[in-house]
Design a protein around this motif. Structure first.
Motif, PDB file in Angstrom:
ATOM      1  N   ARG A  64       0.846  -1.186   0.000  1.00  0.00           N
ATOM      2  CA  ARG A  64       0.000   0.000   0.000  1.00  0.00           C
ATOM      3  C   ARG A  64       0.884   1.239   0.000  1.00  0.00           C
ATOM      4  NH1 ARG A  64      -4.895  -1.267   4.331  1.00  0.00           N
ATOM      5  NH2 ARG A  64      -6.087  -2.629   2.953  1.00  0.00           N
ATOM      6  N   ARG A  65       0.481   2.194  -0.780  1.00  0.00           N
ATOM      7  CA  ARG A  65       1.255   3.426  -0.855  1.00  0.00           C
ATOM      8  C   ARG A  65       1.035   4.265   0.394  1.00  0.00           C
ATOM      9  NH1 ARG A  65       3.380   4.617  -5.780  1.00  0.00           N
ATOM     10  NH2 ARG A  65       2.630   3.409  -7.573  1.00  0.00           N
ATOM     11  N   GLY A  66       2.111   4.925   0.797  1.00  0.00           N
ATOM     12  CA  GLY A  66       1.982   5.898   1.867  1.00  0.00           C
ATOM     13  C   GLY A  66       1.571   7.241   1.296  1.00  0.00           C
ATOM     14  N   GLY A  67       1.747   8.257   2.061  1.00  0.00           N
ATOM     15  CA  GLY A  67       1.403   9.592   1.609  1.00  0.00           C
ATOM     16  C   GLY A  67       2.371  10.600   2.181  1.00  0.00           C
ATOM     17  N   THR A  68       2.109  11.844   1.937  1.00  0.00           N
ATOM     18  CA  THR A  68       2.962  12.902   2.450  1.00  0.00           C
ATOM     19  C   THR A  68       2.497  13.310   3.841  1.00  0.00           C
ATOM     20  OG1 THR A  68       1.578  14.577   1.395  1.00  0.00           O
ATOM     21  CG2 THR A  68       3.457  13.738   0.135  1.00  0.00           C
ATOM     22  N   GLY A  69       3.439  13.749   4.619  1.00  0.00           N
ATOM     23  CA  GLY A  69       3.107  14.220   5.951  1.00  0.00           C
ATOM     24  C   GLY A  69       2.906  13.078   6.931  1.00  0.00           C
ATOM     25  N   ILE A  70       2.513  13.459   8.129  1.00  0.00           N
ATOM     26  CA  ILE A  70       2.352  12.480   9.202  1.00  0.00           C
ATOM     27  C   ILE A  70       1.201  11.530   8.909  1.00  0.00           C
ATOM     28  CG2 ILE A  70       1.784  12.201  11.639  1.00  0.00           C
ATOM     29  CD1 ILE A  70       3.261  14.786  12.196  1.00  0.00           C
ATOM     30  N   ASN A  71       0.085  12.072   8.444  1.00  0.00           N
ATOM     31  CA  ASN A  71      -1.064  11.210   8.159  1.00  0.00           C
ATOM     32  C   ASN A  71      -0.755  10.211   7.054  1.00  0.00           C
ATOM     33  OD1 ASN A  71      -2.657  12.457  10.095  1.00  0.00           O
ATOM     34  ND2 ASN A  71      -3.417  14.010   8.656  1.00  0.00           N
ATOM     35  N   GLY A  72       0.021  10.635   6.068  1.00  0.00           N
ATOM     36  CA  GLY A  72       0.406   9.709   5.005  1.00  0.00           C
ATOM     37  C   GLY A  72       1.301   8.596   5.517  1.00  0.00           C
ATOM     38  N   SER A  73       2.196   8.944   6.452  1.00  0.00           N
ATOM     39  CA  SER A  73       3.068   7.917   7.035  1.00  0.00           C
ATOM     40  C   SER A  73       2.279   6.906   7.846  1.00  0.00           C
ATOM     41  CB  SER A  73       4.132   8.583   7.918  1.00  0.00           C
ATOM     42  OG  SER A  73       4.947   9.457   7.164  1.00  0.00           O
ATOM     43  N   LEU A  74       1.220   7.363   8.499  1.00  0.00           N
ATOM     44  CA  LEU A  74       0.417   6.453   9.312  1.00  0.00           C
ATOM     45  C   LEU A  74      -0.319   5.420   8.463  1.00  0.00           C
ATOM     46  CD1 LEU A  74      -1.076   8.878  11.991  1.00  0.00           C
ATOM     47  CD2 LEU A  74       0.825   7.269  12.239  1.00  0.00           C
ATOM     48  N   ARG A  75      -0.450   5.677   7.165  1.00  0.00           N
ATOM     49  CA  ARG A  75      -1.109   4.697   6.299  1.00  0.00           C
ATOM     50  C   ARG A  75      -0.299   3.411   6.208  1.00  0.00           C
ATOM     51  NH1 ARG A  75      -2.857   7.046   0.664  1.00  0.00           N
ATOM     52  NH2 ARG A  75      -3.687   4.917   0.573  1.00  0.00           N
ATOM     53  N   TYR A  76       1.013   3.497   6.476  1.00  0.00           N
ATOM     54  CA  TYR A  76       1.823   2.275   6.473  1.00  0.00           C
ATOM     55  C   TYR A  76       1.339   1.283   7.530  1.00  0.00           C
ATOM     56  CZ  TYR A  76       5.205   4.755   3.539  1.00  0.00           C
ATOM     57  OH  TYR A  76       5.811   5.438   2.513  1.00  0.00           O
ATOM     58  N   LEU A  77       0.748   1.796   8.596  1.00  0.00           N
ATOM     59  CA  LEU A  77       0.297   0.918   9.674  1.00  0.00           C
ATOM     60  C   LEU A  77      -0.885   0.056   9.253  1.00  0.00           C
ATOM     61  CD1 LEU A  77       0.474   3.389  12.710  1.00  0.00           C
ATOM     62  CD2 LEU A  77       2.230   1.821  11.870  1.00  0.00           C
ATOM     63  N   THR A  78      -1.559   0.422   8.178  1.00  0.00           N
ATOM     64  CA  THR A  78      -2.724  -0.344   7.718  1.00  0.00           C
ATOM     65  C   THR A  78      -2.361  -1.360   6.639  1.00  0.00           C
ATOM     66  OG1 THR A  78      -3.284   1.284   5.996  1.00  0.00           O
ATOM     67  CG2 THR A  78      -4.184   1.654   8.211  1.00  0.00           C
ATOM     68  N   ASP A  79      -1.072  -1.504   6.348  1.00  0.00           N
ATOM     69  CA  ASP A  79      -0.639  -2.429   5.293  1.00  0.00           C
ATOM     70  C   ASP A  79      -0.212  -3.750   5.921  1.00  0.00           C
ATOM     71  OD1 ASP A  79       0.304  -3.734   3.106  1.00  0.00           O
ATOM     72  OD2 ASP A  79       1.786  -2.227   2.537  1.00  0.00           O
ATOM     73  N   PRO A  80      -0.979  -4.826   5.764  1.00  0.00           N
ATOM     74  CA  PRO A  80      -0.584  -6.117   6.341  1.00  0.00           C
ATOM     75  C   PRO A  80       0.737  -6.639   5.791  1.00  0.00           C
ATOM     76  CG  PRO A  80      -2.890  -6.147   5.667  1.00  0.00           C
ATOM     77  CD  PRO A  80      -2.294  -4.896   5.107  1.00  0.00           C
ATOM     78  N   ARG A  81       1.063  -6.283   4.550  1.00  0.00           N
ATOM     79  CA  ARG A  81       2.303  -6.774   3.949  1.00  0.00           C
ATOM     80  C   ARG A  81       3.520  -6.274   4.713  1.00  0.00           C
ATOM     81  NH1 ARG A  81       3.900 -10.857   1.226  1.00  0.00           N
ATOM     82  NH2 ARG A  81       1.973 -10.692   0.030  1.00  0.00           N
TER      83      ARG A  81
END
Length: 239
Positions: free
Chosen positions: A95-112
């Motif tokens: 899953r792609r992340g994003g910019t900024g803090i909120n974008g980095s937090l998207r990594y936490l939702t990637d099971p891979r």
């Protein structure tokens, strides 16, 4: 044999790796894997523990994406090592992340990425420790046994000067061989030579098995495939 048959035979001989080439490739795959996994383990485990311990004050929440990115980097290194060894391993989708803090937090939702962390901390290190220890021990047995005659005489001795040969001959012959012969350095050297030759002859098969164990574990855990709860997209995407 016709000319096409000779050409096919020559092509097979030139493209099939020799035993020594394959053995060297297996060594180059197995031995460094332990040190890479050791470094990954001592780096990821403290970072992950620190992130969990400081999550209540939100520091750990921002630290966890970094831990997952580092784990994904080690996982990619593991995949590339399998490919260099000659194995086939398709690139998984992240899953792609994003910019900024909120974008980095998207990594936490990637099971891979969590699977990468699990593999590099709890799976790869024990497996590669096993393969490293067995490979070093088997190599030492092969080299030590075949060269024992050159250095064995300098080893400190106990009450029984050469116990290995004496014990084996005692078990095989029931004490029929005189002690003067059974405990001689020549007999001890021959016994160690036979053991060393046995280890040496089986070394390519053992190293191939250890490399296959490492590679198959890596492919099973890090290969392409839908992660739980995450549909596979049309093409691989790596953030």
């Amino acid at each position: 044999m016709t000319r096409p048959d000779r050409l096919r035979s020559f092509a097979t001989m030139t493209t099939t790796p020799s035993v020594l080439t394959r053995l060297g490739r297996d060594y180059a795959f197995v031995l460094p894997g332990f040190f890479i996994s050791l470094f990954a383990f001592v780096l990821l485990v403290p970072l992950f523990t620190l992130a969990l311990g400081t999550a209540v004050i939100w520091i750990g929440v921002w630290l966890l994406p970094l831990v997952l990115l580092v784990a994904a980097g080690f996982a990619e290194l593991s995949r590339n090592r399998v490919r260099l060894w000659g194995g086939r391993l398709d690139q998984p989708a992240y899953r792609r992340g994003g910019t900024g803090i909120n974008g980095s937090l998207r990594y936490l939702t990637d099971p891979r990425r969590w699977l990468d962390l699990l593999f590099e901390t709890l799976i790869a290190f024990p497996v590669r420790t096993l393969t490293f220890v067995v490979s070093v021990a088997w190599t030492a047995g092969a080299l030590g046994g075949t060269t024992y005659v050159l250095w064995g005489h300098y080893l400190p001795r106990g009450e029984q000067e050469y116990p290995l040969a004496a014990g084996m001959l005692e078990a095989l012959t029931g004490g029929a061989i005189p002690d003067a012969v059974a405990t001689s350095y020549a007999v001890e050297s021959v016994v160690n030579l036979l053991i060393g030759v046995l280890f040496l002859l089986t070394l390519p098969a053992v190293m191939r098995g250890l490399a296959l164990l490492d590679a198959s574990t890596t492919v099973a855990a890090l290969g392409a495939g839908p992660a739980p709860g995450y549909p596979m997209p049309a093409g691989p995407r790596v953030a």
